[in-house]
Scaffold this active site. Structure first.
Site, PDB file in Angstrom:
ATOM      1  N   LYS A 158       0.829  -1.213   0.000  1.00 11.87           N
ATOM      2  CA  LYS A 158       0.000   0.000   0.000  1.00 11.87           C
ATOM      3  C   LYS A 158       0.862   1.262   0.000  1.00 11.87           C
ATOM      4  CE  LYS A 158      -3.963   0.376   2.355  1.00 11.87           C
ATOM      5  NZ  LYS A 158      -5.110   0.301   1.446  1.00 11.87           N
TER       6      LYS A 158
HETATM    7  N1  PMP Z   1      -6.983  -3.525  -2.991  1.00 12.40           N
HETATM    8  C1  PMP Z   1      -6.740  -2.223  -2.774  1.00 12.40           C
HETATM    9  C2  PMP Z   1      -6.225  -1.392  -3.901  1.00 12.40           C
HETATM   10  C3  PMP Z   1      -6.981  -1.674  -1.502  1.00 12.40           C
HETATM   11  O1  PMP Z   1      -6.751  -0.381  -1.283  1.00 12.40           O
HETATM   12  C4  PMP Z   1      -7.501  -2.491  -0.480  1.00 12.40           C
HETATM   13  C5  PMP Z   1      -7.782  -1.896   0.877  1.00 12.40           C
HETATM   14  N2  PMP Z   1      -6.672  -1.963   1.725  1.00 12.40           N
HETATM   15  C6  PMP Z   1      -7.719  -3.847  -0.748  1.00 12.40           C
HETATM   16  C7  PMP Z   1      -7.459  -4.333  -2.023  1.00 12.40           C
HETATM   17  C8  PMP Z   1      -8.196  -4.785   0.322  1.00 12.40           C
HETATM   18  O2  PMP Z   1      -7.178  -4.989   1.263  1.00 12.40           O
HETATM   19  P1  PMP Z   1      -7.514  -5.303   2.794  1.00 12.40           P
HETATM   20  O3  PMP Z   1      -8.436  -6.436   2.793  1.00 12.40           O
HETATM   21  O4  PMP Z   1      -6.185  -5.625   3.382  1.00 12.40           O
HETATM   22  O5  PMP Z   1      -8.110  -4.073   3.369  1.00 12.40           O
END
Ligand code: PMP
Length: 311
Positions: A158
């Site tokens: 991220k």
């Molecule tokens: N893809 C993206 C681009 C995201 O920003 C997120 C949110 N964090 C997710 C997938 C889902 O990730 P998570 O389940 O860890 O929140």
């Protein structure tokens, strides 16, 4: 006690309104930051917030930060402790969104050498409700924007700068009257939503794009893969998915910390299945919502219980 809006910045707790950085801050100009979104789910009967998979979020934050050559003063365990302390001090008795951010804090522009720039860690906690429509299956649109390839920018983590693409895609979808965007890879295969991973169910088989399909390695994605296997004996297949497979799928749903596990009812004005929440999606949702709020004994290991005010 009444809740307090607090932040952690520069190694100390301070009122959120006083947590500021200067306009010269490198991260503000170049997106040289990494972040997480963590949920604290309020459990009214127990009078506690359950923070979901906090350690895994901080491990991912460390992976994202490592790619940006950051030297962080706190380990994932230290960050968990800072989060629990701040959440106790804030004293919210409702669902919260926990946003840690590591960033190039140096007040210096026109320097593209990551290794020369100082880093800082900041944490904010804000009350948070639903992120996306939860009363009906989502209407989605295939974005005209493509998900960047990992060869262009690291996609499994991220990093803040990467979100420009997600933001363009989400804005385009909303302005066109849809709820969410689906981003394809450069080769036209499916990657993910603007802030969610994507799962598809066809003939009883659950599939999701693989790590090599440039999607974020979502923590909700991992939780759903575990729940499918442990509760329903279903293996999730991780593979390349063609766009038209989504049109023909029996069920599609999105997963993310903010979006939870949300069914997709329509893509590009085509109904998915009969347009309603499918039976496998429903089963997974029921375990998932118990797990994140401390109501499923088996998955309590994923939750950190926090009592407002401490204790
Ligand atoms: N893809 C993206 C681009 C995201 O920003 C997120 C949110 N964090 C997710 C997938 C889902 O990730 P998570 O389940 O860890 O929140």
């Amino acid at each position: 006690m009444s809740p307090k809006a607090l932040a952690f910045l520069g190694g100390k707790v301070l009122p959120l309104a006083e947590a500021k950085v200067g306009v010269m801050t490198h991260a503000l100009h170049y997106g040289t930051a990494a972040f997480e979104g963590v949920r604290g789910n309020w459990n009214e009967e127990q009078g506690k917030a359950f923070v979901f998979r906090m350690k895994e979020h901080y491990e991912r934050l460390h992976r994202s930060s490592r790619i940006l050559h950051m030297a962080l003063p706190y380990s994932p365990d230290d960050m968990c402790k800072i989060t629990v302390d701040l959440l106790q001090q804030c004293g919210y008795r409702q669902d919260v969104y926990i946003r840690p951010l590591t960033f190039k804090s140096q007040e210096m522009v026109a320097n593209l050498k990551l290794h020369e720039l100082k880093d800082d860690f900041c944490l904010i906690i804000v009350p948070f409700g639903s992120y996306i429509a939860t009363d009906r299956p989502l209407r989605c649109q295939t974005s005209s924007w493509r998900r960047p390839e990992d060869a262009m920018m690291p996609t499994g983590v991220k990093i803040a700068g990467l979100y420009t693409t997600s933001i363009l895609a989400k804005t385009e979808a909303i302005k066109a009257g849809f709820d969410e965007a689906v981003l394809l890879n450069w080769d036209g295969t499916v990657s993910e939503g603007s802030g969610e991973n994507l799962f598809m169910i066809s003939k009883g088989v659950i599939s999701t794009p693989a790590e090599t399909d440039n999607c974020l390695m979502g923590i909700t994605r991992d939780s759903v893969i575990t729940i499918a296997k442990e509760e329903f004996g279903m293996d999730v297949v991780q593979r390349r998915i063609h766009r038209s497979e989504l049109y023909l799928a029996d069920e599609v749903f999105l997963t993310g910390t903010a979006a939870h596990l949300t069914p997709m009812g329509e893509l590009d004005n085509r109904k998915i299945g009969d347009g309603n929440v499918g039976p496998i999606t429903k089963k997974l949702q029921s375990v998932y919502f118990k797990a994140i709020s401390g109501n499923h004994p088996k998955y309590l290991k994923w939750c950190t219980a926090v009592v407002p005010g401490g204790g």
